[in-house]
Design a protein around this motif. Structure first.
Motif, PDB file in Angstrom:
ATOM      1  N   UNK A  82      -9.524   4.269   5.450  1.00 50.46           N
ATOM      2  CA  UNK A  82      -9.578   3.161   4.494  1.00 50.46           C
ATOM      3  C   UNK A  82     -10.005   1.870   5.180  1.00 50.46           C
ATOM      4  N   UNK A  83     -10.746   1.045   4.449  1.00 53.56           N
ATOM      5  CA  UNK A  83     -11.248  -0.202   5.022  1.00 53.56           C
ATOM      6  C   UNK A  83     -11.093  -1.337   4.016  1.00 53.56           C
ATOM      7  N   UNK A  84     -11.212  -2.557   4.532  1.00 51.94           N
ATOM      8  CA  UNK A  84     -11.172  -3.786   3.706  1.00 51.94           C
ATOM      9  C   UNK A  84      -9.939  -3.903   2.810  1.00 51.94           C
ATOM     10  N   UNK A 132      -2.728  -6.545  -1.150  1.00 53.36           N
ATOM     11  CA  UNK A 132      -2.584  -7.763  -1.959  1.00 53.36           C
ATOM     12  C   UNK A 132      -1.128  -8.169  -2.172  1.00 53.36           C
ATOM     13  N   UNK A 133      -0.187  -7.294  -1.857  1.00 53.32           N
ATOM     14  CA  UNK A 133       1.230  -7.633  -2.010  1.00 53.32           C
ATOM     15  C   UNK A 133       1.741  -8.575  -0.920  1.00 53.32           C
ATOM     16  N   UNK A 135       2.243   1.914 -10.025  1.00 46.32           N
ATOM     17  CA  UNK A 135       1.237   0.856  -9.836  1.00 46.32           C
ATOM     18  C   UNK A 135       1.406   0.157  -8.484  1.00 46.32           C
ATOM     19  N   UNK A 136       0.301  -0.230  -7.891  1.00 47.67           N
ATOM     20  CA  UNK A 136       0.322  -0.844  -6.564  1.00 47.67           C
ATOM     21  C   UNK A 136       1.208  -2.077  -6.487  1.00 47.67           C
ATOM     22  N   UNK A 137       1.259  -2.955  -7.507  1.00 49.34           N
ATOM     23  CA  UNK A 137       2.127  -4.140  -7.409  1.00 49.34           C
ATOM     24  C   UNK A 137       3.603  -3.866  -7.699  1.00 49.34           C
ATOM     25  N   UNK A 138       3.951  -2.645  -8.099  1.00 48.19           N
ATOM     26  CA  UNK A 138       5.334  -2.382  -8.517  1.00 48.19           C
ATOM     27  C   UNK A 138       6.323  -2.526  -7.372  1.00 48.19           C
ATOM     28  N   UNK A 139       5.892  -2.207  -6.166  1.00 49.72           N
ATOM     29  CA  UNK A 139       6.692  -2.406  -4.967  1.00 49.72           C
ATOM     30  C   UNK A 139       5.777  -2.991  -3.905  1.00 49.72           C
ATOM     31  N   UNK A 140       6.318  -3.499  -2.806  1.00 48.48           N
ATOM     32  CA  UNK A 140       5.440  -3.997  -1.738  1.00 48.48           C
ATOM     33  C   UNK A 140       4.574  -2.904  -1.123  1.00 48.48           C
ATOM     34  N   UNK A 175      -0.448  -8.329   8.092  1.00 43.29           N
ATOM     35  CA  UNK A 175       0.268  -8.199   6.820  1.00 43.29           C
ATOM     36  C   UNK A 175      -0.546  -7.526   5.740  1.00 43.29           C
ATOM     37  N   UNK A 176      -1.847  -7.808   5.655  1.00 41.34           N
ATOM     38  CA  UNK A 176      -2.654  -7.186   4.614  1.00 41.34           C
ATOM     39  C   UNK A 176      -2.971  -5.729   4.927  1.00 41.34           C
ATOM     40  N   UNK A 177      -2.860  -5.329   6.187  1.00 41.96           N
ATOM     41  CA  UNK A 177      -3.005  -3.905   6.525  1.00 41.96           C
ATOM     42  C   UNK A 177      -1.812  -3.104   5.996  1.00 41.96           C
ATOM     43  N   UNK A 178      -0.635  -3.657   6.154  1.00 40.68           N
ATOM     44  CA  UNK A 178       0.571  -2.975   5.674  1.00 40.68           C
ATOM     45  C   UNK A 178       0.744  -3.090   4.156  1.00 40.68           C
ATOM     46  N   UNK A 179       0.407  -4.247   3.606  1.00 41.55           N
ATOM     47  CA  UNK A 179       0.813  -4.566   2.232  1.00 41.55           C
ATOM     48  C   UNK A 179      -0.328  -4.891   1.279  1.00 41.55           C
TER      49      UNK A 179
END
Length: 523
Positions: A452-454, A492-493, A403-408, A486-490
């Motif tokens: 990928x965008x947004x 919502x994390x 899952x996407x939130x499981x790690x950064x 930060x949001x490009x790398x991570x």
């Protein structure tokens, strides 16, 4: 905190020896004197020391950052145990000197050993902390952050030819930065990221405390496994889960030129590579007018050939037994990560010199790129005399099952593949590399409609300051400014990472141009 104590005569000599190297222009002179109470002088290299330059450049992997104009550290500390690192943090805090941390020196922007801002900082170089301790019975290992991937892989292979670790292709990469940013390689579809297989870690925080995963807390332990460890402290060592592999694996490398139908094979690869059996990893290198398909299969050639012909006919029908290179997993490391003729023992060479200047950046692709776009890319971008390379790594299977939130690290389900844009040149000076850097930046801009965008996603371990830099407000990095990169790398994390930063380092002592800023409760 326990500190090493010295006999008086030894201490007097140590103070004199280390203090003699203090640069006259450094404002926090007391920093070096503070270090001398706990760290032997031969492990502290101030700018005026004869050893400073050689130690600084010893693991700089990008020649762009060796120029004298680069803002350099006041000194380099090369600890041999945890107490030295703790002392460096305590002295740095006490005397206004920030610390940056280097393990292998592969940071694409050199932020582990340089600063773009005129600030008082020193480098903690972890290359002396590179132990690897294998627990074959439990299929685990403890590895120090200063070890290279090659040293880790070699130690695993010495213990067993049926154990491995899923991390990157380049043997000279230091595990500290690599693990903390995610870390993927040829085993990513079978076993995910290096960070997915971290079980525990030992961290020195901004107060100089030595913390394991229980002491640092769930949020911080979550953060250092993909969110960049240097934002949260200095990770000294990692406990990792080793993974089973067969005694024989198969590699192949098949170049296909544009005239031979590379466009058709590449277009099909985008759809096939992420859904192939998880034992099969096929990446693509695009250079000039050729697409080179490189693969690792966890098994022998006999079962691989029918899989290729059935599941990926566009490449499989071009393939025969002569393309198969059967080997052990450790032999596949130099096959993918080093030049022709490299041996298993060569993966231990952590000082492999490079004279290359490089510029790199990254993208993620969630919808297959059309064939006509690939035609344009080959004809317009890869045909240029100053063109670089595109490296496409397929995702799917294990890396997408987390899952996407499981790690950064958020680039999971829905990602087809990662793109790395690479250009290099071999002459610096005035104007050197201007065309190559422009190619990367212009090509990256051209690719915007196809990726990928947004947000437009990027991989933290392929750090690129073109994506944005921190702004310091009130002596703390701005959360809002950090969102740009930060949001490009991570994705919502990013917000959770900033909250973890506020828990462990609210004063933002550990920071650089792309470190996680602290976000306090209620903000």
């Amino acid at each position: 905190m326990a500190m090493a104590k010295c006999l008086a005569p030894v201490l007097i000599f140590t103070v004199f020896c280390c203090y003699a190297f203090i640069p006259s222009h450094a404002s926090p002179d007391d920093f070096f004197q503070c270090l001398s109470a706990s760290i032997p002088c031969q492990l502290v290299h101030a700018q005026s020391s004869p050893s400073f330059t050689s130690v600084l450049v010893s693991s700089i992997r990008n020649q762009r950052f060796t120029a004298p104009a680069t803002v350099r550290p006041l000194g380099i500390i090369a600890p041999t145990n945890a107490s030295h690192v703790q002392a460096a943090v305590v002295c740095g805090r006490r005397h206004g000197v920030r610390l940056r941390v280097r393990s292998g020196g592969h940071d694409y922007e050199g932020l582990s050993y340089r600063s773009l801002r005129p600030e008082a900082f020193a480098v903690v170089d972890l290359s002396n902390l590179r132990g690897v301790r294998i627990d074959k019975q439990n299929s685990t290992a403890w590895v120090d952050s200063g070890a290279t991937l090659g040293e880790l892989y070699y130690a695993i292979a010495q213990a067993s030819n049926q154990l491995a670790f899923p991390a990157g292709l380049c043997p000279t990469i230091g595990v500290g930065g690599h693990f903390s940013g995610g870390g993927f390689g040829t085993l990513l579809r079978k076993y995910g990221l290096a960070a997915d297989n971290v079980l525990d870690a030992v961290l020195v925080d901004a107060q100089g405390r030595l913390l394991d995963k229980n002491a640092m807390g769930d949020d911080v332990f979550w953060a250092i496994r993909g969110g960049g460890g240097e934002s949260f402290g200095i990770v000294l060592s990692w406990q990792v889960r080793l993974v089973p592999i067969p005694p024989t694996v198969t590699a192949f490398r098949i170049p296909v030129s544009v005239d031979e139908g590379a466009m058709d094979v590449l277009t099909r690869w985008q759809e096939v590579a992420p859904v192939l059996p998880d034992d099969l990893f096929i990446r693509v290198l695009l250079q000039n007018q050729t697409a080179t398909f490189e693969a690792l299969y966890l098994g022998t050639c006999d079962p691989l050939l029918p899989v290729m012909r059935c599941r990926f006919r566009e490449l499989g029908m071009r393939m025969n037994r002569t393309h198969c290179q059967e080997m052990t997993w450790i032999q596949s490391v130099p096959y993918f990560g080093m030049g022709a003729g490299a041996t298993v023992e060569d993966v231990l060479n952590r000082t492999a010199a490079t004279s290359a200047y490089t510029k790199m950046t990254s993208d993620y692709v969630r919808q297959a790129i059309r064939r006509d776009a690939w035609e344009n890319i080959f004809a317009t971008w890869l045909a240029r005399p100053d063109a670089g390379i595109m490296i496409l790594d397929p995702y799917g299977a294990a890396i997408s099952g987390v899952p996407e939130p499981a790690t950064p690290f958020p680039h999971r389900a829905g990602v087809l593949y990662n793109i790395q844009y690479v250009n290099l040149w071999f002459a610096g000076g005035d104007g050197g590399g201007a065309a190559q850097m422009k190619w990367v930046r212009d090509f990256y801009a051209f690719m915007e409609p196809y990726v990928a965008s947004s947000p437009r996603e990027a991989y933290f371990n392929y750090r690129d300051l073109d994506l944005g830099e921190n702004a310091v407000v009130g002596n703390v990095s701005s959360y809002e400014a950090g969102k740009v990169w930060g949001e490009k790398y991570f994705r919502d994390n990013y917000r959770r990472l900033a909250m973890a930063k506020a828990q462990i380092d609210p004063d933002d002592y550990f920071r650089n141009e792309q470190s996680i800023p602290p976000l306090g409760p209620g903000k």
